[in-house]
Design a protein around this motif. Structure first.
Motif, PDB file in Angstrom:
ATOM      1  N   LYS A 162      32.209  76.927  48.848  1.00 32.99           N
ATOM      2  CA  LYS A 162      32.903  77.253  47.587  1.00 32.99           C
ATOM      3  C   LYS A 162      31.865  77.505  46.490  1.00 32.99           C
ATOM      4  CE  LYS A 162      37.586  75.439  47.768  1.00 32.99           C
ATOM      5  NZ  LYS A 162      38.444  74.285  47.529  1.00 32.99           N
ATOM      6  N   LYS A 163      30.864  76.616  46.467  1.00 33.94           N
ATOM      7  CA  LYS A 163      29.806  76.755  45.448  1.00 33.94           C
ATOM      8  C   LYS A 163      29.057  78.071  45.628  1.00 33.94           C
ATOM      9  CE  LYS A 163      28.817  71.942  44.652  1.00 33.94           C
ATOM     10  NZ  LYS A 163      28.291  70.989  45.608  1.00 33.94           N
ATOM     11  N   GLU A 164      28.957  78.505  46.887  1.00 32.92           N
ATOM     12  CA  GLU A 164      28.204  79.740  47.170  1.00 32.92           C
ATOM     13  C   GLU A 164      29.087  80.988  47.088  1.00 32.92           C
ATOM     14  OE1 GLU A 164      26.149  79.088  50.889  1.00 32.92           O
ATOM     15  OE2 GLU A 164      25.132  77.317  50.117  1.00 32.92           O
ATOM     16  N   ASN A 165      30.286  80.796  46.531  1.00 30.41           N
ATOM     17  CA  ASN A 165      31.210  81.924  46.284  1.00 30.41           C
ATOM     18  C   ASN A 165      31.698  82.676  47.518  1.00 30.41           C
ATOM     19  OD1 ASN A 165      31.330  81.540  43.490  1.00 30.41           O
ATOM     20  ND2 ASN A 165      29.354  82.599  43.250  1.00 30.41           N
ATOM     21  N   PHE A 166      31.862  81.973  48.606  1.00 29.15           N
ATOM     22  CA  PHE A 166      32.485  82.620  49.762  1.00 29.15           C
ATOM     23  C   PHE A 166      33.985  82.677  49.474  1.00 29.15           C
ATOM     24  CE2 PHE A 166      28.442  81.483  51.512  1.00 29.15           C
ATOM     25  CZ  PHE A 166      28.178  82.520  52.394  1.00 29.15           C
ATOM     26  N   ASP A 167      34.633  83.796  49.851  1.00 32.71           N
ATOM     27  CA  ASP A 167      36.060  83.902  49.515  1.00 32.71           C
ATOM     28  C   ASP A 167      36.974  83.586  50.699  1.00 32.71           C
ATOM     29  OD1 ASP A 167      35.578  86.197  50.947  1.00 32.71           O
ATOM     30  OD2 ASP A 167      36.030  87.579  49.300  1.00 32.71           O
ATOM     31  N   LEU A 168      36.410  83.423  51.888  1.00 41.68           N
ATOM     32  CA  LEU A 168      37.246  83.099  53.049  1.00 41.68           C
ATOM     33  C   LEU A 168      36.555  81.989  53.834  1.00 41.68           C
ATOM     34  CD1 LEU A 168      39.895  84.237  54.412  1.00 41.68           C
ATOM     35  CD2 LEU A 168      38.389  85.442  55.963  1.00 41.68           C
ATOM     36  N   ILE A 169      36.930  80.753  53.537  1.00 45.02           N
ATOM     37  CA  ILE A 169      36.276  79.613  54.182  1.00 45.02           C
ATOM     38  C   ILE A 169      37.172  79.132  55.325  1.00 45.02           C
ATOM     39  CG2 ILE A 169      35.287  77.315  53.838  1.00 45.02           C
ATOM     40  CD1 ILE A 169      35.011  78.136  50.809  1.00 45.02           C
ATOM     41  N   ILE A 170      36.662  79.329  56.533  1.00 42.73           N
ATOM     42  CA  ILE A 170      37.457  79.040  57.730  1.00 42.73           C
ATOM     43  C   ILE A 170      37.035  77.685  58.292  1.00 42.73           C
ATOM     44  CG2 ILE A 170      37.886  79.842  60.102  1.00 42.73           C
ATOM     45  CD1 ILE A 170      37.203  82.710  58.889  1.00 42.73           C
ATOM     46  N   VAL A 171      38.002  76.821  58.543  1.00 39.86           N
ATOM     47  CA  VAL A 171      37.687  75.498  59.094  1.00 39.86           C
ATOM     48  C   VAL A 171      38.159  75.443  60.545  1.00 39.86           C
ATOM     49  CG1 VAL A 171      37.996  73.002  58.847  1.00 39.86           C
ATOM     50  CG2 VAL A 171      37.940  74.460  56.802  1.00 39.86           C
ATOM     51  N   ASP A 172      37.194  75.362  61.463  1.00 37.78           N
ATOM     52  CA  ASP A 172      37.519  75.234  62.887  1.00 37.78           C
ATOM     53  C   ASP A 172      37.649  73.740  63.182  1.00 37.78           C
ATOM     54  OD1 ASP A 172      37.897  75.704  65.558  1.00 37.78           O
ATOM     55  OD2 ASP A 172      35.794  76.128  66.016  1.00 37.78           O
ATOM     56  N   THR A 173      38.724  73.355  63.811  1.00 35.11           N
ATOM     57  CA  THR A 173      38.969  71.925  64.039  1.00 35.11           C
ATOM     58  C   THR A 173      38.865  71.598  65.522  1.00 35.11           C
ATOM     59  OG1 THR A 173      41.331  72.254  64.313  1.00 35.11           O
ATOM     60  CG2 THR A 173      40.535  71.845  62.060  1.00 35.11           C
ATOM     61  N   SER A 174      38.906  70.327  65.833  1.00 34.02           N
ATOM     62  CA  SER A 174      38.784  69.965  67.248  1.00 34.02           C
ATOM     63  C   SER A 174      40.152  70.033  67.921  1.00 34.02           C
ATOM     64  CB  SER A 174      38.219  68.560  67.377  1.00 34.02           C
ATOM     65  OG  SER A 174      39.216  67.617  67.136  1.00 34.02           O
ATOM     66  N   GLY A 175      40.123  70.073  69.236  1.00 30.16           N
ATOM     67  CA  GLY A 175      41.379  70.044  69.995  1.00 30.16           C
ATOM     68  C   GLY A 175      41.348  68.866  70.952  1.00 30.16           C
ATOM     69  N   ARG A 176      42.306  68.790  71.811  1.00 30.50           N
ATOM     70  CA  ARG A 176      42.307  67.821  72.919  1.00 30.50           C
ATOM     71  C   ARG A 176      42.936  68.593  74.069  1.00 30.50           C
ATOM     72  NH1 ARG A 176      40.415  65.622  69.043  1.00 30.50           N
ATOM     73  NH2 ARG A 176      40.760  63.510  68.252  1.00 30.50           N
ATOM     74  N   HIS A 177      42.800  68.051  75.286  1.00 29.85           N
ATOM     75  CA  HIS A 177      43.411  68.735  76.407  1.00 29.85           C
ATOM     76  C   HIS A 177      44.932  68.646  76.343  1.00 29.85           C
ATOM     77  CE1 HIS A 177      39.877  70.053  78.338  1.00 29.85           C
ATOM     78  NE2 HIS A 177      39.358  68.850  78.385  1.00 29.85           N
TER      79      HIS A 177
END
Ligand code: GDP
Length: 278
Positions: A162-177
């Motif tokens: 956010k501080k670096e002015n990115f406009d699309l910050i994607i958060v990849d999360t963990s999964g489980r089986h």
């Protein structure tokens, strides 16, 4: 049978379809069969041409009904220059990380400034996998080899970008089986901390019957606003996608069509519904 009864039969058939929780091939075929039956039983003298016209009209009504049902806007659409956080959720192996990279790459080509945060501290190798894909797509990424708390990593990553002015910050999360309470609690905490503008549920097209249940379970812990179906190349696209839409009341926005980063298509509802109606 008089005309009133005939149209009543047709309306009933369509109502049955619209009341179904999941509209799949079986439900659509059932609806069209019912309409055909009503027409066959009609005691009004109709020539074949008229029957064909009526059947055609019923097909058109069904087409428009299904189109309406599966055309929808995601709960949020990112805009260039306005910072947004997009969180990806899904079971392990669904194609989440691959889809994060594809989604970032797609938007980068459109002029966005995307970056990806790896909040998967559960699976060993997750960060390396993301790093490799993101580097290839030339997308900045953030993650940690030491920190085991996904919320901490996610927050730090989102704040940094956010501080670096990115406009699309994607958060990849963990999964489980499998669907597990700990996974859903983790997703809830991540969403609470990063306050995503959009949560995208990623689903493997081949999961079949369990799609509804799986999509619903994710939707209960985080508010899903859009769906991505992966591994659709060659496979019969259908049931699963529809179940996820029904469970989350959110539209499918993209289809994964292969392992490469540009094997990614905008979901087009018309050919999809046409195929469904056979
Ligand atoms: P995650 O565990 O949900 O992050 O899943 P990954 O992104 O690691 O994907 C699991 C596997 O599915 C990897 O081998 C990917 O290359 C593959 N994959 C992901 N999306 C697609 C797709 O649309 N088509 C095909 N054929 N493979 C895919």
């Amino acid at each position: 049978m008089v005309l009133g009864e005939l149209s009543g039969g047709i309306v009933r058939a369509l109502a049955n379809m619209s009341n179904a929780t999941i509209v799949d091939q079986k439900v659509v075929t059932g609806c069209l069969d019912e309409i055909s039956r009503a027409l066959m039983q009609a005691d009004v003298s109709m020539d074949l041409l008229k029957i064909k016209v009526l059947l055609n009209r019923s097909q058109n009504i069904s087409f428009h009904f299904l189109l309406q049902r599966y055309t929808g806007k995601p709960s949020f659409t990112p805009e260039k220059g306005k910072p947004s956080v997009i969180m990806f959720v899904g079971l392990q192996g669904s194609g989440k990380t691959t889809s994060c990279i594809k989604y970032a790459y797609y938007h980068k080509k459109k002029g966005f400034k995307p970056a990806i945060v790896c909040a998967d501290t559960f699976r060993a190798g997750a960060f390396d996998q993301l790093k490799q894909g993101a580097t290839k797509a030339m997308i900045p990424f953030f993650g940690s080899y030491e920190e085991s708390d996904p919320v901490k990593v996610a927050l730090e990553g989102v704040e940094t970008f956010k501080k670096e002015n990115f406009d699309l910050i994607i958060v990849d999360t963990s999964g489980r089986h499998q669907q597990e309470a700990s996974l859903f609690e983790e997703m809830r905490q991540l969403a609470e901390a990063t306050k995503p503008d959009l949560v995208i549920f990623v689903m493997d097209s081949s999961i079949g019957q369990s799609a509804f249940d799986q999509a619903q379970a994710f939707n209960r812990s985080v508010s899903v606003g859009a769906v991505i179906i992966t591994k659709t190349e060659g496979a019969a696209k259908g049931g699963g996608a529809l179940s996820a839409v029904a469970a989350t009341k959110s539209p499918v926005i993209f289809l994964g069509t292969g392992e490469r980063m540009d094997d990614f298509e905008i979901f087009d509802v018309k050919p999809f519904v046409s195929r469904l109606l056979g």
